[in-house]
Each structure stands twice: as structure tokens, then as C-alpha cells.
Design a protein around this motif. Structure first.
Motif, PDB file in Angstrom:
ATOM      1  N   PRO A 191      29.022  18.423 -15.855  1.00  0.00           N
ATOM      2  CA  PRO A 191      27.144  18.703 -15.119  1.00  0.00           C
ATOM      3  C   PRO A 191      26.652  17.782 -16.310  1.00  0.00           C
ATOM      4  N   ALA A 192      27.244  17.104 -17.073  1.00  0.00           N
ATOM      5  CA  ALA A 192      26.326  16.614 -17.882  1.00  0.00           C
ATOM      6  C   ALA A 192      25.368  15.554 -17.956  1.00  0.00           C
ATOM      7  N   SER A 193      25.763  14.631 -16.771  1.00  0.00           N
ATOM      8  CA  SER A 193      24.977  13.724 -16.350  1.00  0.00           C
ATOM      9  C   SER A 193      25.237  12.344 -17.750  1.00  0.00           C
ATOM     10  N   SER A 245      25.459  15.186 -25.155  1.00  0.00           N
ATOM     11  CA  SER A 245      24.814  16.167 -24.063  1.00  0.00           C
ATOM     12  C   SER A 245      25.763  16.790 -23.627  1.00  0.00           C
ATOM     13  N   CYS A 246      27.233  17.370 -24.135  1.00  0.00           N
ATOM     14  CA  CYS A 246      28.364  17.569 -24.356  1.00  0.00           C
ATOM     15  C   CYS A 246      28.059  19.415 -24.377  1.00  0.00           C
ATOM     16  N   MET A 247      28.145  20.400 -23.116  1.00  0.00           N
ATOM     17  CA  MET A 247      27.548  21.853 -23.417  1.00  0.00           C
ATOM     18  C   MET A 247      29.097  22.620 -23.281  1.00  0.00           C
ATOM     19  N   ALA A 248      30.107  22.183 -23.267  1.00  0.00           N
ATOM     20  CA  ALA A 248      31.185  22.269 -24.294  1.00  0.00           C
ATOM     21  C   ALA A 248      31.229  23.510 -22.816  1.00  0.00           C
ATOM     22  N   CYS A 249      31.254  23.320 -21.592  1.00  0.00           N
ATOM     23  CA  CYS A 249      31.679  24.002 -20.116  1.00  0.00           C
ATOM     24  C   CYS A 249      33.216  23.924 -19.937  1.00  0.00           C
ATOM     25  N   THR A 280      35.020  22.437 -18.704  1.00  0.00           N
ATOM     26  CA  THR A 280      35.446  21.699 -17.210  1.00  0.00           C
ATOM     27  C   THR A 280      36.552  20.683 -16.791  1.00  0.00           C
TER      28      THR A 280
END
Lengths: 130, 262, 303
Positions: A38-40, A68-72, A74
Motif C-alpha cells: 500500500p505504500a506507493s 515509506s514501508c508501514m510494516a503491514c 502483506t
């Protein structure tokens, strides 16, 4: 662009693998991680890993996109080869942070953000950026 | 090196140190040099015994001012130890390198009139508390046995009063800040929290405020003037014959006979 | 249900005591109705809100270990089952992954114990409140306790990321196609709005450096839920709640979306139980949920 894997870079990639516990050569570039991210990112996860596979360590390490990595997670969940691009990206970020090269400055950061944010945002943010 | 008499008895050169006659001498290292010192001395006294003079990093000598926070090792033991120089007794093989103080971070301005909630005040003044990793090194370092990590945890979750209370024994020696991997100056955060707690979070004493108002209104001026006019003998008589509330009287039950001054 | 409510050791986390106080209060009020007590640990520290993704980082395990040690000590002293219940999803994820890591690697546990000078034996099982409702209480039993007619509520279950991932270590539900919040809402009697973005990330801690990105990600989630007919979202994560709720002030990003309230699942449960919600901090939400409660019915009279 001349692809020229440098021995020094091979060593750094090996160290990154040891630090993260990941095996970069397992990646076969299916692109599921990038598709789900999701980080574009300008340099998405599968591209970061491809640079590493080609021995271009600094291209990966100095990419702005890693911040920009948000550690989601996925990417890690979907990888068919059980590679965790999120772990590799965190490993690259740690190289900066452990070298006193943070992305947030405590002295100049927005005081209003500190006052109104839930603590978990501040705490996890500091872990990733300082 | 320790000065000795001709028959090899060490001469005291330090300040007020009188070792017992049968005191044993041990070898310690101070600033990289070996010295023989009586084993009964504290670090502070041992260093003065061999001739060092403290102009910084020394204060009450009673374990309460926090000036003499000390790091040391014992030869053969990998662990870094801490203590107060005025309280810690020397051990054989002790290795000392005194630091007069440790540079710490202190937020520049404290606004006690603000309406900002106390927890937000601490968060904006010392955001580094959110970098705490819970390693507990500070707690293990503290010479006053305070749970330093514990009070920082209180501040992180907005409990400024709880953290202020738990940090009460702090003597501001700075040893915790010296070892913190997150670069938090815990003792300064705690001091700020205690100041905020007293000024803003503790209920104000209404009876004190009322009494202060009475004083300001000049209520006691005539009485003071009267006392100043009195002779020494009359003052003595007044004092000796004064009415006193009995020690075990229940609050509010006893009243003096002469109630004109109340 | 026994006479004495089951007392379970509870770990709140830093956010629960300040910005997410309404979450805790509603959860505790509901627990009382359901028949268990969340018994807060006496001495606890921040969990770190971040499980280290790299294997070489053991420092990130020190804070969770301290918490697990405290919980273990408490459970051993009181001779109760070694469970630790959590509400905050970041805390749940950090503690659960630590539990898993120590279960897999005893040497790691020994190393952290040696560093902390503590003796964690590895007995604690970390449980999420939702998990407790599903596995111990049972959603069927929960449905029988509902007092309010919730059928007018069109609620979208928003899962976020850390409640479910990584599946191997958390093991609560399927990260791609979860059902636990769906089943929870079913039990309440709401209309459950299934929507594709329910497992999309809200942006998490990126709000510190890239708030516009968080705004966009939040918009994508809320707009998707709206398109599928939701009038409100429920979540279990205070950071998701904050990002989704607060970013709606960005009138540029949210130009075509009316305010959609974002609730903690226990705040909705409290409404379903017909409880007084005055202390549940509903007034602190950016998008006020109270008009929705007025419109759809929020007390037991409506059943």
C-alpha cells in the motif's frame, strides 16, 4: 546501466541476510509483494530485492522508498517463497539508524503531533525512523 | 604512590582519614595508577587518602546530594558497576576513573501556568521518553534502588503523578542517563514531572491559602505590635502562662479560654 | 457462567490510558456484563509497539519480556491460568510474536533473560479480547446477552493489519479473508457490511512522516466501506481508529465523503448491551458517533 556486482557489495548483502534472517536469492520476482504493497513506493519491494540480487547494494540502501514501508506485512504473508521484503527493508533502514542517520529529528519535530497523537504512533514511529 | 615512613607505614595525606591501627591495605587503580589504600575507606576517602583533591563531583558526603555518582569495575569481572563514591567502600582490584558529572539533556522552559494536560507537557518537552526500549539498564544502574524504567513507563502512559511519586528518592546523580541507550536523561524528566505534579496536579491547600490571606489583610499586625511593646519580663510571663492544646486532644474539640486572638 | 467472574490478567498499553481511554472503559463495562474481569497488571511498562522484523534485533524483545515476566509472576502467585488479555492490537501483536519467538527459540529466551537478569519461563499465552469472546464466551452466548435492537446499524468490520499478521505467529484468523469481526457483529444483530478494503493498511506510524499518504489510505478504506453501504466502521486498533477518524479533517481528501464515525468494537458492544456510554469518550471522536446512536437506537427500550 552497467551491472557490475562488486565483491564488497556481495559481502554487505550477505551481512544483510544474516542480520534479517532472509535469503534474498529465494526471490523469483513474481511481484506479488509489489502488487499488495500500500505504500506507493517509487522503488517497490520486488525492485529493491532485484537490485540486491544484482549486487547493487547502494541502490537499495539509499532508496527513499524504504522509509515509506508501514510494516503491514502483506508482502511477507503473500510471498510464495517465504521471503519477507518487510524484514529486508527494515534491515536496510537499520543500517542507516545504527549509523546515526535517522529520518526524524526530536528537536525539530512538530510539538503538536507529540501532544495529540496516540502514544503508539510516536513509539512505533521512533522505532522505525530514529 | 602512597607516602610511607621509614619503616613502611603509610602516611596519611588525605582529609580527615584515620584508618584503624590494624587496617589492611588493598590495591586499587585510580585514573590508571595503582595505589595501596586501607580497605575500610569509601571511594571518596580512598582517593583523598592518596592525595586527590575533589573540587567537583563531591558534595554532602552523606549519600543524598548525588554529586559523586561513580562508575567502576572490579578486575577480573566484566560487569560495569555503579555507586556513590561517598557511600561505596573500596574492594581489592577496584578500577576507578572519576567523572565530575555527566552531560545531560534538560528542556529549556517549563510553563507552570499552561492549560496543556500534564502528560502532553512531558511528551512535548521530552519526546525521547518514547524511545525507551524497556531494557531496564537505568533501574539496574540506580544507586538509590529506584525503578527508573518504571517511572519512565508511567510518564509514557500519561501517569505524571504516579511517575513523580515513584521518582521521589532520586538524588540526581545522572548515572541512569549515562547508560541509557535511548539517550533519555531520566532524572531531568522526573524532576520536571515532580515540579508539574506539585504546581498543577496536587490539590491546593485551602486552609493555607485562607491563612495567608488573613496575614496579608493585616490581621496579625496589631498583635505583633503589642508583643513588640512588651517588656522582657511580661513576655516571659506571657510565654510561660500561655494556653496549650493538650497533645492528645481530638481535632476541633479543644478551644482556649481566651479566644480574642483567634 | 459461575458466580464469581473470571479474573484475567490484563495488559493495557500506554495508549489505552490516555488517547484510547474510551476503548478500555467500554471494554471493562462490557466485560462486567459478560461475566469476566480484566485485572490490570500492577507494574507494567510500554511494550514498544513494534515487533522487530530483523532476527538480529533482540533489544526489541526486552520490553515485551518484562511484561510477560510480570504476568507470569502474577499467574504463578495467584495460581491461575497463564493468560494475558489485551485490547490494543499493537500490544497484542508485539506480545504474541514475542510469545511465539520464545516458543520456537529457547536460546533467544535465555539470552534475553540473561540480559534482563530475569527468569521468564515462557508460560504466558497472550489473548485478544475478541479471541476471548469467540473462544471462551462464544458468539452464540454473546448474542443472547444483547439488549438493544441493533438491526438498523450498517457496520463495516475493519481489521487492519496487526490483528491478523503474520498468520503463522498470531494465528487468530485468515489475514486475507477474516471472519472474526464479521461474526462478532452478527452476534450483535447489526447488518454486517463486507467490503474489500477491510484488510487494507491505514498507514500506521507513517502518520509521523507522511500524513498525506495516511489520509489517502484512510480515504480509500472509508470510501470503499461507504460504497458498500456502511454508515460506521468498527476496529480493534487505536492507531487505525486515530488515522481513520482524524484524517477525515482533511477536507480536500474527504471532499466527497460525509463524516463516517469510527468506533472501537467495544463501544458498539456497549450500545448493544444497553449500557450508559457517558464515560466511553464518544465526545472525543473527531467524527461524533452519537448522532448515529440517536438515529438507530442505543438503549434497551428500543428492543
Amino acid at each position: 546501466m552497467l551491472i557490475n556486482p562488486v565483491e564488497k557489495d556481495q559481502k554487505r548483502i550477505r551481512e544483510l541476510e544474516l542480520a534479517t534472517g532472509e535469503t534474498i536469492s529465494d526471490c523469483y520476482q513474481c511481484g506479488k509483494c509489489t502488487a499488495g504493497c500500500p505504500a506507493s513506493m517509487d522503488m517497490p519491494p520486488s525492485v529493491i530485492i532485484q537490485y540486491l540480487k544484482l549486487g547493487q547494494f547502494d541502490m537499495a540502501k539509499n532508496a527513499e522508498s524504504i522509509w515509506s514501508c508501514m510494516a503491514c506485512l502483506t508482502c511477507s504473508e503473500r510471498c510464495p517463497k517465504n521471503v519477507s521484503p518487510a524484514a529486508i527493508i527494515e534491515g536496510l533502514k537499520n543500517l542507516h539508524l545504527r549509523d546515526m542517520d535517522p529520518r526524524v529529528n526530536l528537536e525539530t519535530m512538530d510539538r503538536d503531533f507529540l501532544a495529540r497523537s496516540p502514544q503508539m504512533a510516536i513509539i512505533s514511529g521512533f522505532r522505525k525512523f530514529i | 604512590m602512597t607516602k610511607c615512613t621509614e619503616d613502611n607505614k603509610p602516611i596519611m595525606v588525605g582529609d580527615r582519614t584515620i584508618p584503624p591501627p590494624d587496617a589492611r591495605y588493598i590495591t586499587i587503580s585510580i585514573m590508571g595508577q595503582p595505589y595501596e589504600v586501607p580497605e575500610t575507606l569509601t571511594i571518596l576517602k580512598a582517593m583523598e587518602f592518596v592525595g586527590y583533591q575533589f573540587t567537583r563531583g563531591c558534595g554532602c558526603r552523606g549519600g543524598i546530594c548525588g554529586a559523586c555518582g561513580t562508575f567502576y569495575r572490579i578486575e577480573g569481572d566484566h560487569a560495569l558497576q555503579t555507586g556513590l563514591a561517598c557511600q561505596t567502600v573500596v574492594e581489592p582490584g577496584m578500577i576507578l576513573a572519576q567523572v565530575p558529572f555527566f552531560p545531560s539533556n534538560r528542556a529549556s522552559e517549563l510553563d507552570l501556568e499552561t492549560k496543556m494536560p500534564a502528560d502532553q507537557q512531558i511528551a512535548t518537552m521530552y519526546p525521547e521518553i518514547f524511545r525507551c526500549v524497556g531494557c531496564g539498564t537505568c533501574t539496574r544502574t540506580c544507586p538509590m534502588d529506584i525503578d527508573v524504567m518504571g517511572y519512565i513507563a508511567h510518564f509514557k502512559r500519561g501517569d505524571i503523578m504516579g511517575g513523580a511519586e515513584n521518582s521521589f528518592d532520586c538524588i540526581m546523580c545522572g548515572l541512569c542517563a549515562a547508560r541509557c541507550p535511548a539517550n533519555i536523561s531520566q532524572f531531568n524528566v522526573a524532576m520536571t514531572a515532580r515540579r508539574i505534579a506539585s504546581a498543577r496536579l496536587t490539590p491546593k491547600s485551602e486552609c493555607t491559602a485562607a491563612r495567608a490571606e488573613q496575614v496579608r489583610s493585616g490581621r496579625y499586625e496589631p498583635m505583633l505590635a503589642e508583643l513588640c511593646e512588651m517588656s522582657k519580663e511580661d513576655l516571659k510571663t506571657l510565654y510561660v502562662e500561655r494556653e496549650r492544646e493538650p497533645d492528645l486532644a481530638k481535632p476541633g474539640e479543644w478551644m482556649p479560654e481566651d479566644q480574642t486572638k483567634l | 457462567m459461575s458466580d464469581k467472574p473470571a479474573r484475567i490478567p490484563y495488559y493495557p498499553g500506554c495508549t489505552m490510558k490516555t488517547k484510547a481511554l474510551g476503548f478500555e472503559r467500554s471494554a471493562m463495562d462490557c466485560a462486567e456484563i459478560i461475566g469476566f474481569e480484566m485485572d490490570e497488571l500492577k507494574d507494567w511498562n510500554c511494550c514498544g509497539a513494534s515487533y522487530p522484523l530483523t532476527k538480529d534485533n533482540l533489544m526489541g524483545l526486552t520490553a515485551p519480556t518484562n511484561i510477560l515476566v510480570e504476568a507470569e509472576r502474577r499467574c504463578q502467585k495467584e495460581e491461575v491460568d497463564p493468560n494475558l488479555i489485551t485490547l490494543c492490537v499493537f500490544c497484542y501483536n508485539t506480545l504474541k510474536r514475542t510469545e511465539y519467538a520464545f516458543g520456537q527459540d529457547k536460546k533467544k529466551l535465555e539470552t534475553v533473560n540473561a540480559f534482563l537478569d530475569r527468569k521468564y519461563e515462557g508460560s504466558i499465552r497472550v489473548v485478544h479480547y475478541l479471541e476471548y469472546l469467540r473462544d471462551v464466551i462464544g458468539f452464540d452466548n454473546l448474542a443472547k446477552m444483547i439488549k438493544t435492537d441493533m438491526s438498523k446499524y450498517k457496520v463495516a468490520p475493519y481489521y487492519g493489519c496487526l490483528l491478523l499478521k503474520p498468520q503463522k505467529e498470531i494465528g487468530l484468523d485468515d489475514p486475507e479473508d477474516p471472519v472474526i469481526l464479521h461474526n462478532f457483529l452478527d452476534a450483535l444483530g447489526c447488518k454486517v457490511v463486507d467490503f474489500p478494503a477491510q484488510v487494507d493498511c491505514c498507514g500506521s506510524y507513517l502518520v509521523m512522516r507522511e500524513p498525506k499518504k495516511v489520509s489517502k489510505l484512510s480515504y480509500d478504506i472509508l470510501a470503499d466501506a461507504n460504497e458498500y453501504g456502511a454508515e460506521t466502521l468498527v476496529t480493534a486498533c487505536p492507531l487505525c481508529q486515530s488515522n481513520l477518524d482524524q484524517s477525515q479533517s482533511d477536507k480536500v481528501q474527504f471532499a466527497d465523503l460525509d463524516g463516517m464515525p469510527v468506533l472501537y468494537f467495544t463501544q458498539l458492544l456497549a450500545v448493544a448491551f444497553g449500557l450508559d456510554t457517558k464515560t466511553h469518550k464518544l465526545e472525543e471522536h473527531n467524527i461524533d458517533p452519537r448522532p448515529l446512536f440517536e438515529a438507530n437506537g442505543s438503549d434497551s427500550e428500543s428492543k
